[in-house]
Write a protein that holds these residues in place. Structure first.
Motif, PDB file in Angstrom:
ATOM      1  N   PRO A   1       0.922  -1.101   0.112  1.00  0.00           N
ATOM      2  CA  PRO A   1       0.006  -0.045   0.270  1.00  0.00           C
ATOM      3  C   PRO A   1       1.085   1.148   0.070  1.00  0.00           C
ATOM      4  O   PRO A   1       0.313   2.348  -0.367  1.00  0.00           O
ATOM      5  CB  PRO A   1      -0.739  -0.102   1.136  1.00  0.00           C
ATOM      6  N   ALA A   2       2.203   1.264   0.509  1.00  0.00           N
ATOM      7  CA  ALA A   2       2.748   2.404   0.540  1.00  0.00           C
ATOM      8  C   ALA A   2       3.037   2.963  -0.651  1.00  0.00           C
ATOM      9  O   ALA A   2       3.259   4.176  -0.718  1.00  0.00           O
ATOM     10  CB  ALA A   2       4.101   2.186   1.230  1.00  0.00           C
TER      11      ALA A   2
ATOM     12  N   VAL B   1       0.310   6.108  -1.552  1.00  0.00           N
ATOM     13  CA  VAL B   1      -0.018   7.242  -0.615  1.00  0.00           C
ATOM     14  C   VAL B   1       0.835   8.586  -0.639  1.00  0.00           C
ATOM     15  O   VAL B   1       0.286   9.400  -0.117  1.00  0.00           O
ATOM     16  CB  VAL B   1      -0.110   6.770   0.726  1.00  0.00           C
ATOM     17  N   GLY B   2       2.054   8.543  -1.122  1.00  0.00           N
ATOM     18  CA  GLY B   2       2.683   9.533  -1.430  1.00  0.00           C
ATOM     19  C   GLY B   2       3.529   9.749   0.072  1.00  0.00           C
ATOM     20  O   GLY B   2       3.562   9.092   0.906  1.00  0.00           O
TER      21      GLY B   2
ATOM     22  N   THR C   1       9.417   3.142  -0.046  1.00  0.00           N
ATOM     23  CA  THR C   1       9.271   1.855  -0.142  1.00  0.00           C
ATOM     24  C   THR C   1      10.068   1.371  -1.074  1.00  0.00           C
ATOM     25  O   THR C   1      10.553   2.311  -2.012  1.00  0.00           O
ATOM     26  CB  THR C   1       7.897   1.243  -0.433  1.00  0.00           C
TER      27      THR C   1
ATOM     28  N   ARG D   1       0.022   9.047   6.449  1.00  0.00           N
ATOM     29  CA  ARG D   1       0.362   8.446   5.311  1.00  0.00           C
ATOM     30  C   ARG D   1       1.654   7.291   5.592  1.00  0.00           C
ATOM     31  O   ARG D   1       1.678   6.591   4.940  1.00  0.00           O
ATOM     32  CB  ARG D   1       0.643   9.221   4.201  1.00  0.00           C
TER      33      ARG D   1
ATOM     34  N   TYR E   1       1.811   3.051   6.274  1.00  0.00           N
ATOM     35  CA  TYR E   1       1.750   2.046   5.137  1.00  0.00           C
ATOM     36  C   TYR E   1       3.091   1.725   4.955  1.00  0.00           C
ATOM     37  O   TYR E   1       3.629   0.704   4.133  1.00  0.00           O
ATOM     38  CB  TYR E   1       1.249   2.439   4.017  1.00  0.00           C
ATOM     39  N   ILE E   2       4.214   2.285   5.693  1.00  0.00           N
ATOM     40  CA  ILE E   2       5.722   1.976   5.737  1.00  0.00           C
ATOM     41  C   ILE E   2       5.859   0.698   6.169  1.00  0.00           C
ATOM     42  O   ILE E   2       5.627   0.788   7.428  1.00  0.00           O
ATOM     43  CB  ILE E   2       6.453   3.081   5.963  1.00  0.00           C
TER      44      ILE E   2
ATOM     45  N   ASP F   1      11.043  -1.396   5.324  1.00  0.00           N
ATOM     46  CA  ASP F   1      11.276  -0.306   4.612  1.00  0.00           C
ATOM     47  C   ASP F   1      11.623   0.977   5.541  1.00  0.00           C
ATOM     48  O   ASP F   1      12.418   1.989   5.319  1.00  0.00           O
ATOM     49  CB  ASP F   1      10.187   0.302   3.765  1.00  0.00           C
TER      50      ASP F   1
ATOM     51  N   ARG G   1      15.240   1.063   6.581  1.00  0.00           N
ATOM     52  CA  ARG G   1      16.013   1.611   5.453  1.00  0.00           C
ATOM     53  C   ARG G   1      15.950   3.239   5.551  1.00  0.00           C
ATOM     54  O   ARG G   1      16.960   4.078   5.330  1.00  0.00           O
ATOM     55  CB  ARG G   1      15.678   0.950   4.026  1.00  0.00           C
TER      56      ARG G   1
END
Ligand code: SF4
Lengths: 611, 220
Positions: A15-16, A19-20, A251, B13, B16-17, B21, B24
């Motif tokens: 999903p990442a 979303v920006g 991501t 937002r 979702y990471i 990730d 990193r």
């Protein structure tokens, strides 16, 4: 965030990417922005965010006061299904606003297989597919990128195409748009005025008529549109924009690193290579500037990997010096430096050994053809002796994996040429036996072949692609000849290469086929998970068009090509001459050794600097 | 320098990471500030960075902890503000200190689970959910590390629980076990979905509020 979107995201893969919010994303205040651009990449986030050209133009547009450029990518199948069933239109990552609300919807198109994704993205945005159905100035649908040297298959859908490099052209077009918007111009008036900007091609301003046999009778400019549309180029790489401060995805993407572009163009002139012709002439960035940009980009991004990128990186004049400079910086900051495309010469091997610092990744070479005769015909300047010399160095230095890339179906190819690929692989194995220091680990040799696709603006633009049966026969022939256990043979699946051959040299009648294939479900056809040739075959049949007419037919010298309004400055006469030389297996010297008079020197106002 | 601990929020937002990730991302954030992390020894050196309690994708948090080590001395005052210049949206560093307590002393997690009902929270719903969590055992299926499904009783892992309703949301404020074993608060929502299919929420939001030590104080 949209509440409906929030509910979908936990159900989709990765999903990442939808979303920006990444570091360096550009956000502007909507109320103080005059012109909004939805910059669309007709492929996934991971592919689009790996594209340097996309990053360059994102930076350039957002540097314009009053302009806000936002990113849009093609959703993966699961996300597309969710968006459609929730009735959420495609949105831009930065603001989350629907693409249909933007002034300009701009596509970056690097390859033909992305065409269906363009239609799908328009459809997901609720924007009418046909340019003719969109009466108002907004949204203006435009496209640029290497594939747009022949924009004809998209002629029904886009309002205009930008030919060549966008650095100067895009801002000029946006300024004109801004004026048109302010002064309330009609779309028609805007398009006519845009056509006067160099590099802008407005398909609706050209009328195409056909002979009974399906070839083009004439292309007539309407309303005083230019007879020829010449590509735009960046003249001075040192003055051109480089995205040292650019978005760092949160991501992982395909090329998750700093990409330092050293030069545009290529001196080599491989006769099958579209990029080699359309990006002429070579323009280099100075070593000092390249170094500075590389360091800045690493520091700003925090990336620990940098790659030096160009069409043929080892041809960069200051490469050794640049690497010396960068090596020191990279060692101090724990950055890995790599060179992507290497030539099989000693110079490249030395560099490679130095930069690898213990990590022995696989070596990749692209001889493209098995015999010297055929390599001369395609002007691929690589001798078998060079290759083995390089491999000796590599094997004795501890490398034990080699990948060799070839094309099947090149003009003039015979069975002898095909079988020579197997011999070459055996010869590589032999070289390994002779020179490897540690034979216990064995060696892995991979031979990969693709099916040659003739492209516009190359010496082979008149050629027919060999038929599928013939391609499969040659694959079988080669498969039978590769016997050594250490050699693995991979061949490219034919379906996509065939369709690429159709679309690459297609005319605007293919718009109907494209639309039908899209309606039948072609959405993300650059991905084998989704590609299905049968949809296209049905679409061709329903439109009464024969794909072989586009893919396999040999064109006459005099035939009017669908893209003949466009010019990359390299003359047809030159390309035809290169084709004749190919049939005589006579190579052409590279631009640095000797100018062969292709015509691209006009860009440099007389003589190419040639690096 | 001693092991350092950074507290940060992850929301909006940034939820979702993924864990990998995020590692990193932090590695790069430190480099943007010019901070070189200490690397592990060995053939594939990697930077010494670790999260106290990895946060599942999709959940927000006010209390994430990241342990890291640097070579050389580092001024801790003002460090969060400096790092915040380089963060993706939704990740905000709030504090940084020398880590004294080992992560194994992290005992519990204060969190909030919002069960969202588009039609509003009815008295029936609230009652059914409260009754569910009043049971002695609540067994649900959970995927194990080996990808098989196994039954687990989540009730003993819930230490405190209170309910409140706010329009469309039925809010569960809970303290749950953090580790060995810990409870992913999302499983409380999963329990409602499994055991009370008639009261299945339309959406679930989870937020970590505070990490606690064995004495019930904020874990630092
Ligand atoms: S004009 Fe000559 S030097 Fe310039 S690109 Fe063409 S062949 Fe090369």
């Amino acid at each position: 965030m949209d509440k409906r979107l929030e509910r979908i995201l936990p159900r989709v893969q990765k999903p990442a990417r939808y979303v920006g919010g990444e570091y360096n994303e550009v956000r502007k205040d909507k109320s103080s922005v005059e012109l909004r651009v939805a910059f669309c990449f007709p492929d996934t986030y991971e592919i689009g965010m790996s594209n340097l050209g996309f990053r360059i133009l994102y930076g350039i547009m957002n540097d314009m006061p009053g302009v806000w450029c936002e990113r849009v990518f093609a959703p993966w199948g699961d996300m597309e299904a969710e968006l459609r069933s929730a009735g959420i239109p495609l949105f831009a990552l930065e603001s989350g606003d629907p693409v249909g609300e933007f002034d300009v919807v701009a596509f970056s198109v690097g390859y033909e297989m992305a065409y269906p994704a363009i239609l799908n993205m328009l459809d997901l945005s609720g924007i009418p597919l046909h340019a003719g159905e969109r009466d108002s100035l907004a949204p203006l649908v435009i496209a640029g990128g290497t594939a747009m040297y022949n924009a004809e298959p998209l002629a029904d859908f886009i309002d205009l195409a930008l030919i060549g490099e966008g650095e100067d052209e895009v801002p000029e077009l946006l300024e004109l748009y801004r004026r048109a918007k302010r002064e309330g111009w009609s779309k028609k008036r805007f398009l006519r005025a845009a056509a006067d900007i160099q590099g802008v091609y407005v398909p609706s301003l050209y009328d195409v008529s056909y002979h009974d046999d399906g070839t083009i009778r004439s292309i007539t400019p309407l309303d005083g549109a230019p007879e020829k549309v010449y590509k735009r180029v960046v003249h001075d790489m040192d003055k051109s924009y480089f995205p040292s401060k650019t978005i760092v995805p949160s991501t992982e993407v395909v090329h998750d690193r700093v990409t330092l572009e050293l030069f545009r163009g290529c001196i080599r002139g491989c006769r099958f290579c579209q990029a080699g012709y359309v990006y002429r002439p070579v323009r280099c960035r100075s070593r000092e500037q390249a170094f500075q940009y590389g360091v800045e980009a690493c520091k700003d991004s925090g990336y620990q990997e940098m790659t030096l990128s160009s069409l043929s990186t080892s041809d960069y004049p200051g490469l050794v010096g640049l690497c010396d400079d960068l090596e020191q910086f990279c060692r101090e900051s724990h950055v890995n430096l790599s060179l992507p495309s290497l030539r099989a010469d000693n110079f490249s091997m030395d560099l490679m050994q130095r930069l690898q610092r213990g990590r022995k990744a696989g070596l990749t070479f692209a001889p493209e053809a098995g015999t010297q005769r055929l390599r001369d015909a395609i002007n691929k300047n690589l001798t078998e002796e060079d290759l083995h010399q390089s491999l000796r160095t590599a094997f004795s230095g501890g490398w034990n994996a080699v990948k060799l890339y070839f094309m099947l179906g090149l003009p003039t190819e015979t069975d002898e040429d095909v079988l020579a690929i197997a011999e070459m692989a055996n010869h590589v194995l032999h070289t390994w036996r002779e020179s490897a220091t540690n034979k216990n680990r064995g060696v892995r040799i991979t031979v990969s072949t693709s099916w040659f696709v003739p492209k516009p603006f190359t010496a082979f633009q008149w050629e027919g692609q060999i038929t599928r049966e013939e391609y499969e026969r040659r694959v079988k022939l080669l498969r039978g000849a590769i016997t050594a256990k250490a050699v693995t043979y991979n061949w490219h699946d034919g379906d996509t290469s065939f369709l690429e051959a159709v679309l690459a040299r297609g005319d605007r009648r293919l718009g109907k086929v494209l639309e039908l294939a899209f309606r039948k479900g072609a959405h993300l056809d650059a991905w084998s998970e989704y590609f299905d040739l049968s949809r296209w075959e049905e679409a061709f049949a329903e439109c009464g068009l024969d794909p072989a007419f586009y893919a396999n037919r040999v064109r006459d010298k005099e035939e009017i090509m669908p893209w003949s309004v466009i010019s990359c400055y390299v003359s047809d006469k030159y390309l035809w001459h290169q084709r004749e030389l190919a049939y005589q297996s006579v190579p052409t010297p590279d631009c640095r050794t000797q100018c062969s008079g292709c015509g691209a020197n006009v860009v440099e106002g007389g003589e190419c600097s040639r690096g | 320098m001693a092991k350092l601990r950074l507290q940060f929020c992850k929301e909006g937002r940034a939820v979702y990471i993924s864990h990998l990730d995020l590692l990193r991302t932090f590695q790069r954030v430190f480099l943007r500030e010019g901070l070189v992390l200490r690397h592990s020894q060995g053939f594939h050196p990697h930077p010494l960075l670790s999260f106290a309690l990895p946060l599942p994708v999709g959940q927000a948090s006010d209390c994430e902890l990241l342990d890291f080590e640097t070579d050389g001395q580092l001024k801790l005052a003002g460090l969060p503000e400096k790092l915040n210049r380089y963060m993706p949206e939704g990740i905000v560093a709030v504090d940084c200190w020398e880590a004294a307590k080992p992560v194994r002393e992290l005992d519990a997690l204060r969190c909030r689970v919002e069960l969202l009902y588009d039609g509003g929270v009815t008295a029936d719903t609230a009652k059914a959910v409260e009754e569910l969590f009043a049971r002695d055992t609540i067994v649900i299926q959970k995927r194990t590390k080996h990808k098989a499904m196994a039954d687990v009783d989540i009730r003993p892992l819930i230490r405190e629980l209170s309910f409140s309703a706010d329009g469309e949301a039925l809010i569960l404020d809970a303290v749950v076990a953090a580790q060995n074993p810990g409870l992913n608060p999302a499983l409380m929502a999963a329990a409602v979905e499994t055991c009370l299919p008639a009261y299945r929420p339309d959406f679930v939001r989870v937020r970590r509020l505070m990490l606690l030590d064995r004495e019930g104080a904020s874990f630092r």
